[in-house]
Design an enzyme around this catalytic site. Structure first.
Site, short mmCIF file in Angstrom:
data_model
loop_
_atom_site.label_atom_id
_atom_site.label_comp_id
_atom_site.label_asym_id
_atom_site.label_seq_id
_atom_site.Cartn_x
_atom_site.Cartn_y
_atom_site.Cartn_z
CG HIS A 52 17.34 22.71 44.70
ND1 HIS A 52 15.73 22.33 44.74
CD2 HIS A 52 17.41 23.02 42.89
CE1 HIS A 52 15.36 21.96 44.00
NE2 HIS A 52 16.04 21.64 42.73
CE1 TYR B 83 17.52 22.11 33.90
CE2 TYR B 83 18.06 19.68 33.93
CZ TYR B 83 16.95 21.01 34.49
OH TYR B 83 16.10 21.31 34.74
#
EC number: 1.1.-.-
Length: 381
Positions: free
Chosen positions: A275, A24
């Site tokens: 991001h 993740y």
């Protein structure tokens, strides 16, 4: 495992974490081309070595938003940080405060604002998403003000969630995700005991405080996904600018025109960011986007940059490309997962040492002396 460089923490984190959590934080969007280019483009930039410059006096201090930073580095907002170490946001904030740099709390943190802010003795930053639920946004801003948060980091590059295919393979999402995560936790007993058991509660503190009930991982994915707002425009941020009287930073700028719009809007700073390669695959790396943005708005607001920064050399490169400061994201989470607060403290020490070496050998005695002249102009450029 021996930690001798800031980049060693990634392997240490992978050993300790269940795969769904490691991937993740480690993964990006789609085929992860931008994720890789963030690192590759930055590391490919050649520093210009200078010698015999009497570098006996060196200062990394910088001023940003009326704060004095020990070096031009802040810890970036990273969602679910509290899943990487027991009450991870608190540990990371303490490490940042001890080093004299800001910590930015994510909207989707495990530890709420009210738990993190009292744990440190310096101002904290807070990150907020543009969401359909304006009531939550106002509630978060009011609580941030009450907790003494000084700087608001407003993330604007998530009107829709990015397609993070690796998450489906790792068990963060996709078919049978919950039982897969349980099985992974069972095979990582150190994490399961320290974070899985002793790190409870694992709900998202800032959202739970607003909704009045615990918001766990499954609820988080559903609630956040339903609340992204693709209709958002600059005019929709005006009430926030009026409500928030402290520094306001717009995070997620990759184009000079958007940077100019941020100046017109009245932002105090921007973060040149894709991001971390987690939104739109195929966009420019931050290192490639930064020079044109700096040419467009340098001096009109503060320019921060993130995405791809792993070492102190990378920090110097970003400053030379036009940034006033940088945000560290993945790098600090790897260190946190590997060794908690002590790991983040050591990471920041390593970053500082690497910066000092780079500055001595490029002839920059202060952050202000790091410039495009600190870089090699490529042949034919």
């Amino acid at each position: 495992m021996i930690i001798s460089a800031s980049t060693d923490y990634r392997a240490a984190a992978q050993r300790k974490l269940p795969p769904f959590l490691f991937h993740y934080i480690d993964g990006g969007a789609y085929a992860e081309y931008t994720l890789r280019r963030n690192v590759e483009d930055l590391s490919a930039i050649a520093l210009r070595q200078r010698v015999l410059k009497n570098m006996s006096e060196l200062s990394l201090e910088t001023r940003l938003f009326d704060e004095t930073l020990a070096m031009p580095v802040a810890l970036a907002p990273v969602g679910l940080t509290g899943m990487y170490a027991r009450r991870g946001e608190v540990q990371a904030a303490r490490a940042a405060a001890a080093k004299g740099v800001p910590f930015t709390l994510s909207t989707v943190s495990v530890c709420p604002i009210e738990e993190v802010a009292p744990a440190i003795d310096r101002p904290m930053w807070f990150q907020l998403y543009v969401l359909k639920d304006r009531g939550f946004m106002r509630n978060a801003l009011e609580r941030a003000k009450a907790a003494g948060v000084t700087t608001l980091v407003f993330t604007v590059d998530m009107p829709v969630p990015g397609a993070r295919y690796r998450d489906a393979h790792s068990g963060m999402s996709g078919p049978y995700a919950a039982p897969r995560r349980i099985l992974q936790a069972m095979t990582h007993p150190a994490w399961a005991w320290d974070v899985g058991l002793l790190g409870k509660p694992h709900d998202l503190g800032n959202i739970s405080a607003y909704r009045g009930n615990p918001t766990g991982l499954e609820d988080y994915i559903g609630w956040l996904g339903a609340n992204f707002d693709p209709s958002i425009a600059w005019k929709d941020l005006e009430w926030i600018r009026e409500f928030w009287d402290g520094p306001m930073v717009i995070k997620g700028i990759l184009d000079p025109e958007d940077a100019r719009d941020a100046v017109k809007f009245g932002a105090d700073g921007i973060v040149v960011s894709n991001h971390g390669g987690r939104q739109l695959d195929g966009v420019l790396s931050s290192a490639r986007a930064l020079p044109a943005i700096a040419d467009a708005v340098k001096g009109e607001l503060a320019i921060l940059a993130d995405s791809g920064i792993r070492t102190g050399l990378d920090v110097v490169r970003m400053i030379a490309l036009g940034a006033d400061s940088v945000l560290l994201g993945r790098a600090f989470v790897y260190a946190l997962a590997a060794a908690g607060e002590a790991g983040v403290r050591n990471l920041l020490e390593l970053i500082e040492k690497e910066m000092r070496v780079a500055m001595v050998l490029t002839g920059a005695k202060s952050i202000g002396e790091i410039s495009a002249d600190s870089l090699v102009r490529e042949l034919g450029a």
